[in-house]
Design an enzyme around this catalytic site. Structure first.
Site, PDB file in Angstrom:
ATOM      1  N   HIS A   2      -6.042  -7.471  -0.384  1.00 57.00           N
ATOM      2  CA  HIS A   2      -6.407  -6.231  -0.662  1.00 57.00           C
ATOM      3  C   HIS A   2      -5.524  -5.884  -2.016  1.00 57.00           C
ATOM      4  CE1 HIS A   2      -6.550  -6.789   3.818  1.00 57.00           C
ATOM      5  NE2 HIS A   2      -7.678  -6.084   3.928  1.00 57.00           N
ATOM      6  N   HIS A  17       0.965  -1.174  -0.134  1.00 58.10           N
ATOM      7  CA  HIS A  17       0.042   0.009   0.139  1.00 58.10           C
ATOM      8  C   HIS A  17       1.009   1.182  -0.121  1.00 58.10           C
ATOM      9  CE1 HIS A  17      -3.642  -2.361   0.443  1.00 58.10           C
ATOM     10  NE2 HIS A  17      -3.180  -2.710   1.690  1.00 58.10           N
ATOM     11  N   ASP A  25      -3.815 -13.031   3.902  1.00 58.11           N
ATOM     12  CA  ASP A  25      -5.126 -12.615   4.128  1.00 58.11           C
ATOM     13  C   ASP A  25      -6.280 -12.958   3.025  1.00 58.11           C
ATOM     14  OD1 ASP A  25      -4.093 -10.765   2.563  1.00 58.11           O
ATOM     15  OD2 ASP A  25      -4.329  -8.900   3.755  1.00 58.11           O
ATOM     16  N   ASP A  66      -2.603 -10.749  -2.295  1.00 55.88           N
ATOM     17  CA  ASP A  66      -3.168 -10.335  -0.902  1.00 55.88           C
ATOM     18  C   ASP A  66      -4.630 -10.028  -1.392  1.00 55.88           C
ATOM     19  OD1 ASP A  66      -1.760  -8.721   1.739  1.00 55.88           O
ATOM     20  OD2 ASP A  66      -3.629  -7.908   0.974  1.00 55.88           O
TER      21      ASP A  66
HETATM   22 ZN   LIG Z   1      -3.848  -7.437   2.857  1.00 57.30          ZN
END
Ligand SMILES: [Zn+2]
Length: 301
Positions: free
Chosen positions: A162, A124, A243, A160
């Protein structure tokens, strides 16, 4: 039989963003413990990496961003956003984490595969901003390092749960890097729609939570094959977020550790002689994280 290079650094456990924060030191403790189990330990060659230098991070981040983090660290730390907190000694973890990524790539270019036990995660982080538990974009720093060593074309695959908004933003104008991400959508951080294509080098696979495992497995592979259509990577980098496993508190995907292992095997088959290097991103249920790392490491070894 040669052993899988695994890079780590004990300082990756120093970053402690506070009680109740999901990105907690226990994560890397569990990962390193999982790598010490005899069945795993026999197949890996674990080595402590050198921390990254600030100069090395300038291949990806602005001087202003790094100076702000250094100044915040000198003041004893503090919040950056609602999710992202630089605590005392966190900066040591950040440099160690990026260094682990660099070392894993250096070793992977030689050995053909490698795993980097990075923490905090990185995907991120933007050129000029920390966010989403991430301060420095480990995987892009690693990709630029590989390019400096002559690997011109780098494929980054991000499983991931996200979207790696930072990774996308850092590479989306550079056709020498292709980025494939499958992620829950809409979900944090809000980016990652299929129409976000960069200069044709971004391949987003936004998906609902709760789909059959096989759907996720199939769809990411299809996107990877699309990215590699008449384009041959000199290095395959995996942003390995755990995740996306079924049961993680921060995501709703239904993947099992063997699915991540199957992807890893499939990428190795497709990569041919090009190295495949995986770096840790998210993963917030400790037992799943440990199982997932073991599965991926076994598939790389
Ligand atoms: Zn993540």
């Amino acid at each position: 039989m040669s052993r899988l290079p695994v890079s780590y650094h004990p300082a990756t456990r120093l970053h402690n963003p506070g009680a109740g924060h999901p990105e907690r030191p226990d994560r890397i403790v569990a990962v390193l413990d999982a790598l010490r189990e005899p069945m795993v330990a026999a197949r890996i060659d674990a080595r402590q990496a050198a921390p990254a230098t600030v100069e090395q991070l300038l291949s990806v981040h602005t001087r202003a961003h790094l100076d702000r983090l250094i100044a915040l660290d000198a003041r004893g730390g503090g919040p950056i956003d609602a999710d992202t907190f630089l605590a005392p000694r966190s900066w040591e973890s950040v440099l160690a984490s990026a260094g682990v990524g660099l070392d894993a790539v250096t070793r992977g270019l030689d050995a053909g595969t490698a795993f980097g036990a990075t923490r905090p995660p990185g995907h991120h982080a933007l050129a000029d901003r920390a966010m989403g538990f991430c301060f420095v974009n480990n995987v892009v720093v690693a990709a630029r390092h590989a390019q400096s060593l002559g690997r011109k074309q780098v494929l980054i695959i991000d499983w991931d749960v996200h979207h790696g908004n930072g990774t996308q933003a850092l590479v989306e104008r550079d056709p020498s890097i292709r980025y494939v991400s499958m992620h829950q959508y809409p979900w944090y951080p809000g980016t990652g729609a299929a129409h976000e294509r960069g200069v044709g080098n971004v391949f987003n696979v936004p998906r609902d939570p709760g789909l059959p495992r096989a759907t996720y497995v199939r769809d990411l592979l299809a996107a990877v094959d699309q990215a590699c259509d008449r384009w041959i990577p000199d290095l395959w980098l995996i942003s390995a977020g755990f995740d996306s496993l079924d049961g993680d508190p921060l995501g709703g995907f239904t993947l099992e550790p063997e699915d991540l292992a199957a992807w890893t095997v499939a990428f190795r088959e497709r990569a041919g002689k090009a190295p495949v290097v995986a770096l840790l991103e998210g993963g917030y249920r400790i037992d799943l994280l440990a199982q997932g790392v073991q599965a991926v490491v076994a598939a790389l070894a």
